[in-house]
Design a protein around this motif. Structure first.
Motif, short mmCIF file in Angstrom:
data_model
loop_
_atom_site.label_atom_id
_atom_site.label_comp_id
_atom_site.label_asym_id
_atom_site.label_seq_id
_atom_site.Cartn_x
_atom_site.Cartn_y
_atom_site.Cartn_z
N ALA A 39 0.81 -1.22 0.00
CA ALA A 39 0.00 0.00 0.00
C ALA A 39 0.84 1.27 0.00
N LEU A 42 0.91 3.06 -3.43
CA LEU A 42 -0.40 3.65 -3.73
C LEU A 42 -0.62 4.92 -2.92
N LEU A 43 -0.15 4.91 -1.69
CA LEU A 43 -0.31 6.08 -0.82
C LEU A 43 0.47 7.27 -1.35
N LYS A 44 1.66 7.00 -1.88
CA LYS A 44 2.51 8.08 -2.37
C LYS A 44 2.10 8.57 -3.77
N LEU A 46 -1.11 9.27 -4.61
CA LEU A 46 -2.41 9.91 -4.54
C LEU A 46 -2.38 11.26 -5.27
N SER A 95 1.41 10.54 2.56
CA SER A 95 0.32 10.82 1.63
C SER A 95 0.39 12.22 1.05
N GLU A 242 -1.96 2.23 6.11
CA GLU A 242 -1.72 2.99 4.87
C GLU A 242 -2.92 2.88 3.92
N LYS A 243 -3.52 1.70 3.85
CA LYS A 243 -4.71 1.53 3.02
C LYS A 243 -5.87 2.36 3.57
N GLU A 246 -5.31 6.00 2.56
CA GLU A 246 -5.65 6.14 1.13
C GLU A 246 -7.16 6.20 0.94
N SER A 247 -7.88 5.33 1.64
CA SER A 247 -9.34 5.30 1.51
C SER A 247 -9.97 6.59 2.02
N TYR A 274 -11.10 2.81 -7.21
CA TYR A 274 -11.49 2.66 -5.82
C TYR A 274 -12.93 2.16 -5.72
#
Length: 454
Positions: A39, A42-44, A46, A95, A242-243, A246-247, A274
């Protein structure tokens, strides 16, 4: 020769476990930067925020109070990390959407600021009153609350092993699961803006091989090897947190709570992905079962295998068959199929003849929302030999398993029992019992069209 056999067996057992030996900790290792998780990237990636949000985290801790499971005795070590607040703050910083401020140990911060003020007052008596004072503390626009609310041990356990004449091996596995909740709260009115729920499984595996054999009189050869891998719980918690961040960001963008400067196309692509993840989650159950309708409205099937007669002659022989057909879904569980079958029936030293049959079946899929499902079917048909002679009517029923590696492709194995209303399939009329035959085969089904609903 016998020694060579045992050496070869030893090498096989050793090499089959090489993956564990290639990473043996044979020496001291230096400190390294902590590994990322699935994750983290994916977080970086955004979208870029229009304006960062100042956020405070007072506590995000283990709320389970659970200790590590042990087979013998008791343990006073907790099952999950007690430093989840630090993990969350790192995720918020990565993030780029939030400016985390110190709130977990705010007492230490306030005490240090008081020491600075008192020191300045005591030792700077002639200081210029216009000199800048301590800058004011930032206050949070939102608070993040929640915690680790569940740690479930041994939700799945299992394995496999085999041993023959003192040589063998085994594989064992265990799966745990950690669950977190995270909510975003407005400090202006206390409204909960968003709340998300994330779970992550934790896998442990053990592989071992052994050899125990007398190679000669009073000479015993014994070899053991193996390894165990355990997914770090801290990394599982980090990935879940981390997920969750992101959510929170993506749902905030979707609802207009958070704003971004990125192009509309990029943002919509992320939100669509998403949304798909959420649809999968809504249709998923425990043990990673995704419960949505798998099969489309129409299907085309090809199958083949062996047919075996049960007639008046002894010593039946297995002969090949092939079939092609179409299917129509009446509902997710029930299908109507029509097929043409070409098959041969034979007995040793007697008959060997070909037939054609037209079959109509009703099929029941027992688990229509699973990738692997048993099925049963029944119906009737009409058959004739290759010269359009020796016609017969029949009923048939069967059962099997179907696996769907993709939404459009089904792989199945099945067995079928055909009851004909004729005693002449083997060209011998004898007794009062009609001739029957069996079919055992494999098939491929291609599904197309729209799904037949839920």
């Amino acid at each position: 020769m016998r020694i060579l056999t045992y050496v070869s067996l030893f090498m096989f057992l050793f090499l089959s476990s090489c993956s564990g030996f290639y990473n043996q900790p044979t020496g001291l290792q230096k400190a390294v930067i902590g590994e990322g998780t699935a994750a983290s990237s994916l977080l970086k990636n955004l979208p870029t925020p229009k304006e960062q949000v100042v956020v405070g985290v007072y506590k995000f801790r283990d709320q389970t109070g659970q200790y590590k499971p042990q087979e013998n005795g008791s343990s006073f070590s907790t099952a999950v990390t007690q430093g989840a607040t630090s993990i969350l703050i790192k995720a918020l910083e990565d993030s780029k959407w939030f400016i985390p401020i110190e709130r977990e140990n705010v007492g230490n911060l306030l005490q240090e600021r008081n020491l600075i003020r008192s020191t300045r007052q005591e030792y700077n008596k002639n200081a210029n009153p216009n000199d800048p004072q301590l800058t004011p503390l930032l206050y949070a626009g939102v608070l993040l609350e929640g915690g680790i609310i569940s740690y479930d041990s041994n939700i799945i356990t299992g394995g496999f092993g085999a041993r023959y004449f003192g040589a063998g091996g085994s594989v064992k596995y265990r799966q745990d699961r950690v669950t977190i909740y995270l909510r975003m709260v407005s400090t202006s009115n206390g409204k909960i803006l968003k709340s998300v729920y994330i779970s992550k499984t934790i896998l442990s595996q053990a592989v071992d091989q052994s050899l125990f054999r007398y190679v000669n009189f009073k000479r015993l050869l014994e070899v053991e090897t193996g390894y165990t891998t355990n997914e770090p719980i801290q990394m599982a918690v980090s990935e879940a947190i981390e997920k969750a961040v992101e959510s929170i960001v993506l749902e905030g963008i979707s609802d207009g709570i958070l704003m971004t400067d990125d192009p509309k196309e990029k943002v919509e692509a992320l939100l669509e992905k998403y949304k798909e993840d959420n649809e999968i989650a809504d249709n998923s159950k425990i043990y990673n079962r995704i419960l949505d309708t798998k099969r489309a409205s129409f299907g085309v099937e090809l199958s083949g295998g062996a047919a075996l007669i049960n007639g008046d002659y002894s010593s039946p022989k297995a002969r090949p068959f092939a079939a092609a057909g179409i299917k129509l879904a009446l509902s997710p569980s029930f299908l109507l199929s029509a097929s043409t079958n070409i098959f041969a029936l034979a007995n040793k030293n007697s008959i060997d003849t070909s037939y054609v049959s037209l079959n109509l079946n009703t099929e029941w899929i027992l688990l229509p929302k699973d990738k692997l499902s048993p099925f049963i079917y029944a119906g009737g048909g009409y058959g004739f030999n290759s010269k359009a002679e020796n016609n017969f009517t029949k009923v048939q029923f069967g059962a099997g398993l179907e696996y769907l590696p993709t939404r459009n492709l089904g792989i199945r194995i099945f067995g079928e029992y055909n009851i004909s209303f004729s005693d002449n399939l083997d060209y011998l009329i004898s007794g009062i019992r009609d001739d029957y035959y069996y079919k055992f085969g494999v098939g491929l089904t291609y599904y197309f069209g729209k799904n037949r609903g839920n």
